[in-house]
Write a protein that holds these residues in place. Structure first.
Motif, PDB file in Angstrom:
ATOM      1  N   THR A 185      -1.213   8.850   1.378  1.00 20.97           N
ATOM      2  CA  THR A 185      -2.598   8.996   0.772  1.00 20.97           C
ATOM      3  C   THR A 185      -3.736   9.042   1.349  1.00 20.97           C
ATOM      4  OG1 THR A 185      -3.067   7.450   2.332  1.00 20.97           O
ATOM      5  CG2 THR A 185      -1.813   6.507  -0.005  1.00 20.97           C
ATOM      6  N   PRO A 186      -4.882   9.727   0.426  1.00 21.61           N
ATOM      7  CA  PRO A 186      -6.032  10.278   0.748  1.00 21.61           C
ATOM      8  C   PRO A 186      -6.905  10.160   1.941  1.00 21.61           C
ATOM      9  CG  PRO A 186      -6.469  10.083  -1.488  1.00 21.61           C
ATOM     10  CD  PRO A 186      -4.973   9.719  -1.170  1.00 21.61           C
ATOM     11  N   ILE A 187      -7.288   8.976   1.514  1.00 16.42           N
ATOM     12  CA  ILE A 187      -7.557   7.570   2.752  1.00 16.42           C
ATOM     13  C   ILE A 187      -6.624   6.417   3.001  1.00 16.42           C
ATOM     14  CG2 ILE A 187      -9.711   8.391   1.507  1.00 16.42           C
ATOM     15  CD1 ILE A 187      -9.514   5.430   0.113  1.00 16.42           C
ATOM     16  N   GLN A 188      -7.590   5.639   3.352  1.00 14.98           N
ATOM     17  CA  GLN A 188      -6.673   4.634   4.467  1.00 14.98           C
ATOM     18  C   GLN A 188      -5.998   3.716   3.108  1.00 14.98           C
ATOM     19  OE1 GLN A 188      -5.307   3.334   7.786  1.00 14.98           O
ATOM     20  NE2 GLN A 188      -4.427   2.191   6.675  1.00 14.98           N
ATOM     21  N   PRO A 189      -4.334   3.158   3.220  1.00 15.01           N
ATOM     22  CA  PRO A 189      -4.059   2.973   2.002  1.00 15.01           C
ATOM     23  C   PRO A 189      -4.504   1.518   1.956  1.00 15.01           C
ATOM     24  CG  PRO A 189      -2.697   3.342   3.685  1.00 15.01           C
ATOM     25  CD  PRO A 189      -3.483   4.069   3.932  1.00 15.01           C
ATOM     26  N   GLY A 190      -4.397   1.196   1.348  1.00 16.99           N
ATOM     27  CA  GLY A 190      -5.007  -0.831   0.384  1.00 16.99           C
ATOM     28  C   GLY A 190      -5.720  -1.262   1.008  1.00 16.99           C
ATOM     29  N   ASN A 191      -6.650  -2.061   0.168  1.00 16.27           N
ATOM     30  CA  ASN A 191      -7.578  -2.432   0.211  1.00 16.27           C
ATOM     31  C   ASN A 191      -8.814  -1.491  -0.482  1.00 16.27           C
ATOM     32  OD1 ASN A 191      -7.714  -5.000   1.689  1.00 16.27           O
ATOM     33  ND2 ASN A 191      -8.453  -3.668   3.463  1.00 16.27           N
ATOM     34  N   LYS A 192      -8.808  -0.452  -0.174  1.00 19.76           N
ATOM     35  CA  LYS A 192      -9.540   0.030  -0.926  1.00 19.76           C
ATOM     36  C   LYS A 192      -8.521   1.660  -2.338  1.00 19.76           C
ATOM     37  CE  LYS A 192     -12.237   0.596   3.010  1.00 19.76           C
ATOM     38  NZ  LYS A 192     -12.818   0.961   4.423  1.00 19.76           N
ATOM     39  N   LEU A 246      -7.336   2.674 -13.029  1.00 16.53           N
ATOM     40  CA  LEU A 246      -8.678   2.303 -12.406  1.00 16.53           C
ATOM     41  C   LEU A 246      -8.871   1.413 -12.542  1.00 16.53           C
ATOM     42  CD1 LEU A 246     -11.149   6.402 -11.988  1.00 16.53           C
ATOM     43  CD2 LEU A 246      -9.787   5.422 -10.902  1.00 16.53           C
ATOM     44  N   GLU A 247      -9.098   0.154 -11.584  1.00 20.41           N
ATOM     45  CA  GLU A 247      -9.468  -0.668 -11.338  1.00 20.41           C
ATOM     46  C   GLU A 247     -10.987  -0.986 -10.295  1.00 20.41           C
ATOM     47  OE1 GLU A 247      -6.377  -4.152 -10.246  1.00 20.41           O
ATOM     48  OE2 GLU A 247      -5.854  -2.852 -11.816  1.00 20.41           O
ATOM     49  N   GLU A 248     -11.893  -1.076 -10.579  1.00 20.12           N
ATOM     50  CA  GLU A 248     -13.002  -1.229 -10.163  1.00 20.12           C
ATOM     51  C   GLU A 248     -12.964  -0.083 -10.066  1.00 20.12           C
ATOM     52  OE1 GLU A 248     -12.802  -4.927  -7.720  1.00 20.12           O
ATOM     53  OE2 GLU A 248     -13.290  -6.115  -9.406  1.00 20.12           O
ATOM     54  N   ASP A 249     -12.939   0.971 -10.118  1.00 22.87           N
ATOM     55  CA  ASP A 249     -13.216   2.411  -9.772  1.00 22.87           C
ATOM     56  C   ASP A 249     -12.347   2.942  -8.366  1.00 22.87           C
ATOM     57  OD1 ASP A 249     -15.227   2.685 -11.360  1.00 22.87           O
ATOM     58  OD2 ASP A 249     -17.007   2.368  -9.746  1.00 22.87           O
ATOM     59  N   LYS A 250     -10.992   2.493  -7.730  1.00 23.50           N
ATOM     60  CA  LYS A 250     -10.098   2.864  -7.625  1.00 23.50           C
ATOM     61  C   LYS A 250      -9.528   2.498  -8.113  1.00 23.50           C
ATOM     62  CE  LYS A 250     -12.730  -0.515  -3.886  1.00 23.50           C
ATOM     63  NZ  LYS A 250     -12.495  -1.877  -3.143  1.00 23.50           N
ATOM     64  N   PRO A 251      -8.531   3.645  -7.517  1.00 21.96           N
ATOM     65  CA  PRO A 251      -7.161   3.591  -8.077  1.00 21.96           C
ATOM     66  C   PRO A 251      -5.265   3.336  -7.590  1.00 21.96           C
ATOM     67  CG  PRO A 251      -6.928   5.471  -6.118  1.00 21.96           C
ATOM     68  CD  PRO A 251      -8.179   4.549  -6.206  1.00 21.96           C
ATOM     69  N   VAL A 252      -4.118   2.556  -8.929  1.00 25.83           N
ATOM     70  CA  VAL A 252      -3.775   1.896  -8.485  1.00 25.83           C
ATOM     71  C   VAL A 252      -2.319   2.320  -9.689  1.00 25.83           C
ATOM     72  CG1 VAL A 252      -3.147  -0.428  -8.983  1.00 25.83           C
ATOM     73  CG2 VAL A 252      -4.986  -0.939  -8.431  1.00 25.83           C
ATOM     74  N   SER A 253      -1.328   2.591  -9.073  1.00 24.17           N
ATOM     75  CA  SER A 253      -0.557   3.082  -8.978  1.00 24.17           C
ATOM     76  C   SER A 253       1.059   1.935  -9.516  1.00 24.17           C
ATOM     77  CB  SER A 253       0.013   4.287  -8.350  1.00 24.17           C
ATOM     78  OG  SER A 253       1.202   4.694  -8.817  1.00 24.17           O
ATOM     79  N   ASP A 254       1.428   2.181 -10.320  1.00 20.85           N
ATOM     80  CA  ASP A 254       2.818   0.489 -10.923  1.00 20.85           C
ATOM     81  C   ASP A 254       3.793   1.187  -9.954  1.00 20.85           C
ATOM     82  OD1 ASP A 254       3.230   3.648 -11.731  1.00 20.85           O
ATOM     83  OD2 ASP A 254       4.551   2.923 -13.221  1.00 20.85           O
ATOM     84  N   GLU A 255       3.689   2.546  -9.481  1.00 14.91           N
ATOM     85  CA  GLU A 255       4.645   2.597  -7.869  1.00 14.91           C
ATOM     86  C   GLU A 255       4.536   2.936  -6.300  1.00 14.91           C
ATOM     87  OE1 GLU A 255       6.741   6.415  -8.431  1.00 14.91           O
ATOM     88  OE2 GLU A 255       7.276   6.377 -10.904  1.00 14.91           O
TER      89      GLU A 255
END
Length: 503
Positions: free
Chosen positions: A179-186, A202-211
């Motif tokens: 991950t390019p930043i801290q995983p989880g929460n963000k 994008l959910e609330e401007d945050k990426p969410v992957s099905d994997e």
């Protein structure tokens, strides 16, 4: 027929195999595996803290196979500046990266770029923590902030399936998974190379992957790191694996099989899982048969956030640690984000069979920034005067070529605030009078909080309990002069020559 020519030809022909056999092939450069824990305190591991309540058998075993350092320090007491120092051999002030926010402007050579020039295959698996640039539908490029994790507005502008820029592959790495930043929460999506993995929205401007499954992420990146070790071992050239994990950084989410194991709460269980992870990576190195020619380094990016008075720790978890008598930073004061020893003194162990004496301990003053110059020395890279300005070659310490006499060195400890810089020289540590800005939840105006001048003799007071500033004016002046010179030069002015220890 010229018999002399025939005789001479035969002599040369017979001598060639002998000459070939007598030549010794140049030794292969060592592989390098760098395991970087996230917010792991000095006192979290048993070999550093006899009173630790967390079992860390794999880390303790590693210490028995290599050299353990008791006075190792991060570059800055937060995630991003610490990693910047490790990868560039420069401290955060050189880049003005005092906190976790800035991440775009790297104007210097990185350690993986240097190693690539020396013929290394370079890979990173885990937490990059500097964000990346995403391409927009309108042709603009937007920077994903490593703190908020949010995409710039408007969020529907960004091409989530397009290659990114200014990530690990632009800083010297051949391969990236994580991950390019801290995983989880963000952030809830992995990247491989330059692109996001899976179907991403994008959910609330945050990426969410099905994997992406946050609960399983530590195990997932451990498996990926083991794959990279196998790939590296199969290649002709040496490899460098940088493995920055996310643990025990918040959120504290140990896997199900580790929950309740330590009996002191989720934090203890998460640290225990870090130890399991170390064991898995060590086993991968040993099973591939490359351990004799592999430098294995274990360290933390800064101190733990679990300490009395911390605003970052979970109160319930902190109370559980107190009840069970565990001190994450051991005898050292404060923790992550502070100029006190608990913020920047870190666990640090190095194994290199045949070069480092097993079970040895060093009390020399060293920094995460030192690896650039150290690897340059080991691999035969000549540092330019503008490279790795704050990095020292500590390989003589690893190899036992330095006696117990302390090296004459000055370190400057940054805590995330540009106005708070501690100075360390020998046994003395100075925190000059300064102010920092604190923004409360009730008031948007920052409050300037005064920090009084402090001087400590760490040889007799490692816990920084007795401020003796007024008793040693000569020492205070000397350290103040060093700090002024440093702040003026923006790098470690006492260096004789970068990358060189004056013995």
């Amino acid at each position: 027929m010229n018999w002399k020519c025939i005789f001479l030809f035969c002599c040369i022909s017979l001598s060639l195999p002998v000459m070939g056999c007598s030549q010794t092939a140049a030794p292969k450069k060592p592989n390098i595996v760098f395991f970087l824990a996230d917010d792991l305190g000095y006192g979290d591991i048993g070999v550093n803290n006899p009173k630790s309540r967390i079992p860390t058998p794999n880390i303790d075993k590693l210490a028995g196979q290599g050299m353990r350092f008791t006075d190792a320090h991060c570059v800055g007491a937060l995630c991003a500046p610490s990693r910047f120092g490790l990868l560039t051999g420069r401290d955060a002030a050189s880049w003005k990266n005092f906190n976790n926010i800035e991440g775009e402007a790297w104007d210097c050579k990185t350690m993986p770029q240097m190693l690539k020039e020396r013929g290394y295959y370079t890979s990173i698996v885990g937490k990059w923590h500097y964000g990346v640039l995403f391409e927009g539908e309108d042709g603009r490029w937007g920077y994903v902030n490593p703190i908020s994790g949010r995409f710039p507005k408007p969020s529907d502008n960004w091409k989530l399936d397009a290659p990114t820029r200014l990530g690990p592959l632009d800083r010297g790495f051949d391969y990236f998974f994580g991950t390019p930043i801290q995983p989880g929460n963000k952030w809830y999506a992995n990247m491989e190379g330059r692109t996001l993995v899976g179907n991403v929205i994008l959910e609330e401007d945050k990426p969410v992957s099905d994997e992406f499954i946050h609960q399983d992420w530590l195990k997932q990146i451990t498996d990926k790191a083991k794959e990279q070790i196998k790939i590296g071992a199969s290649r002709e050239e040496p490899f460098f694996l940088y493995f920055p994990i996310n643990s025990p950084h918040k959120p504290i989410i140990p896997d199900e099989e580790f929950r309740g194991v330590t009996g002191i709460g989720k934090y203890g269980d998460f640290v225990h899982q870090v130890d399991w992870c170390v064991g898995e990576i060590l086993k991968a190195v040993d099973d591939t048969g490359i351990s004799d020619n592999t430098i294995f380094i274990f360290a933390s990016d800064n101190g733990s956030f679990y300490y009395p008075g911390s605003r970052n720790s979970n109160r319930e978890d902190e109370d559980e640690l107190k009840i069970n008598g565990h001190k994450a930073n051991g005898i050292y004061k404060a923790g992550k984000g502070s100029s006190e020893e608990g913020g920047h003194r870190i666990p640090y162990i190095v194994r290199w069979p045949g070069h480092i004496k097993a079970g040895s301990v060093s009390n020399q003053l060293v920094s995460l920034a030192d690896h650039f110059a150290t690897f340059a020395s080991i691999t035969g890279y000549h540092l330019k005067e503008t490279e790795a300005l704050d990095s020292w070659d500590i390989s003589p310490i690893w190899k036992g070529e330095v006696t117990n006499e302390k090296i004459d060195r000055t370190l400057f400890h940054l805590n995330g605030n540009p106005e708070v810089v501690a100075v360390r020289h020998g046994k003395w540590k100075l925190i000059p009078e300064c102010y920092y800005k604190s923004r409360s939840k009730q008031d948007d105006e920052p409050e300037r909080i005064r920090i009084p001048a402090q001087l400590y003799d760490l040889s007799s007071d490692p816990g920084e309990k007795e401020n003796i500033h007024d008793l040693h004016p000569v020492i205070v002046k000397d350290l103040t002069d060093r700090l002024n010179l440093y702040q003026k030069a923006k790098h470690n002015a006492p260096h004789i020559k970068n990358g060189t220890i004056k013995l």
